[in-house]
Design a protein around this motif. Sequence first.
Motif, PDB file in Angstrom:
ATOM      1  N   ASN A  40      15.536  50.832  23.393  1.00 20.64           N
ATOM      2  CA  ASN A  40      14.201  50.314  24.058  1.00 20.64           C
ATOM      3  C   ASN A  40      14.296  49.714  25.388  1.00 20.64           C
ATOM      4  O   ASN A  40      13.486  50.011  26.129  1.00 20.64           O
ATOM      5  N   TYR A  41      15.641  49.342  25.909  1.00 20.19           N
ATOM      6  CA  TYR A  41      15.658  48.885  27.028  1.00 20.19           C
ATOM      7  C   TYR A  41      15.333  50.197  28.121  1.00 20.19           C
ATOM      8  O   TYR A  41      14.753  49.918  29.091  1.00 20.19           O
ATOM      9  N   TYR A  42      15.737  51.158  27.613  1.00 20.61           N
ATOM     10  CA  TYR A  42      15.681  52.425  28.681  1.00 20.61           C
ATOM     11  C   TYR A  42      14.334  52.560  28.724  1.00 20.61           C
ATOM     12  O   TYR A  42      13.650  52.829  29.760  1.00 20.61           O
ATOM     13  N   VAL A  43      13.443  52.765  27.469  1.00 21.68           N
ATOM     14  CA  VAL A  43      12.248  53.415  27.521  1.00 21.68           C
ATOM     15  C   VAL A  43      11.287  52.512  28.062  1.00 21.68           C
ATOM     16  O   VAL A  43      10.367  53.105  28.819  1.00 21.68           O
ATOM     17  N   HIS A  44      11.459  51.338  27.821  1.00 21.48           N
ATOM     18  CA  HIS A  44      10.547  50.262  28.468  1.00 21.48           C
ATOM     19  C   HIS A  44      10.829  49.659  29.801  1.00 21.48           C
ATOM     20  O   HIS A  44       9.823  48.906  30.413  1.00 21.48           O
ATOM     21  N   GLU A  45      12.200  49.775  30.078  1.00 23.61           N
ATOM     22  CA  GLU A  45      12.368  49.284  31.583  1.00 23.61           C
ATOM     23  C   GLU A  45      12.828  50.304  32.406  1.00 23.61           C
ATOM     24  O   GLU A  45      12.793  49.853  33.737  1.00 23.61           O
TER      25      GLU A  45
END
Length: 297
Positions: free
Chosen positions: A74-79
């Motif tokens: 999630n951190y990669y995809v959204h940030e």
Amino acid sequence: MSISICVLAHNEERLIERTLRSLEEACGDRAFKAHVIVNGSTDQSAAIVHRLAREDRRIVGHELETGDKANAWNYYVHELALDAPVHCFLDGDIRPGRGSIQHLAEALENNPDAYAAAALPGSGRSREQWSAELVNNHYLSGNLYAMSDQVITLMRRRGIRLPTGAKGEDGLLSYLFLTDLQGGKDDTHTRRIINPEKARFYFNSLSLSPADVRLYWRRLLRYSERHFQNQLLYATLKREGIAALPTHIRDVYTTDRVKMLRPRKRLLYFLSDRVVLNKLRNGSLFPQTKAKARQKT
């Protein structure tokens, strides 16, 4: 065109350098930038990544305190996932085959309706059976796959995140893509996942060493947790659609639902199922953790 790569690593000090040094060969003639997300590691994984990042400006190291693959994803995809036509995901303990990442990128470019292109195993005793299952069922393996910028944009716009604490993010992503990001029972959108034959990943087989025996036991515990999780999660998603996707996977384990769970009778999984069920019933499976991120280059 440049490829954005997300490497997810948890306690991979033995193999992370090999993985990162194989990226150039795997990308062929494509430029790349690799974000390495070291999550919850207690070994020297982060130090190795930061050393390699100082040597190669195409590598950026990130640290998350929470040891959770779904949260790191999630951190990669959204940030972090910005300005790339293709986003490749791989585990920190595998070696992508020569040209494999380039093959994934080309497969997505040649199939504009596809959300994901997934590599196939190139090692392991059951690699042929495993490959056939992935191809026949239009599934992706979390070891190595790529996603189009189209689906990254859709997931960001709709706020679609994997539940923190979820096990088997590859199975959940396969389900979401095959239902065209809707959830429900219609999982016939097979054009969304493709498996190019030339894209392969390789991994080290486990031995009988004490370290590998402990690793195998931890793997069985994850499989058990994933087994129980999927029973409850997919029943909810098929009934209520993607809106029912929980923020944290603990939300699917209501008291009444946990009471209905039973260990499998197969000897290989019975003991690990019992251990996980006991943790679910006494509330110790999901300790509170932090998700603070740090970046060093």
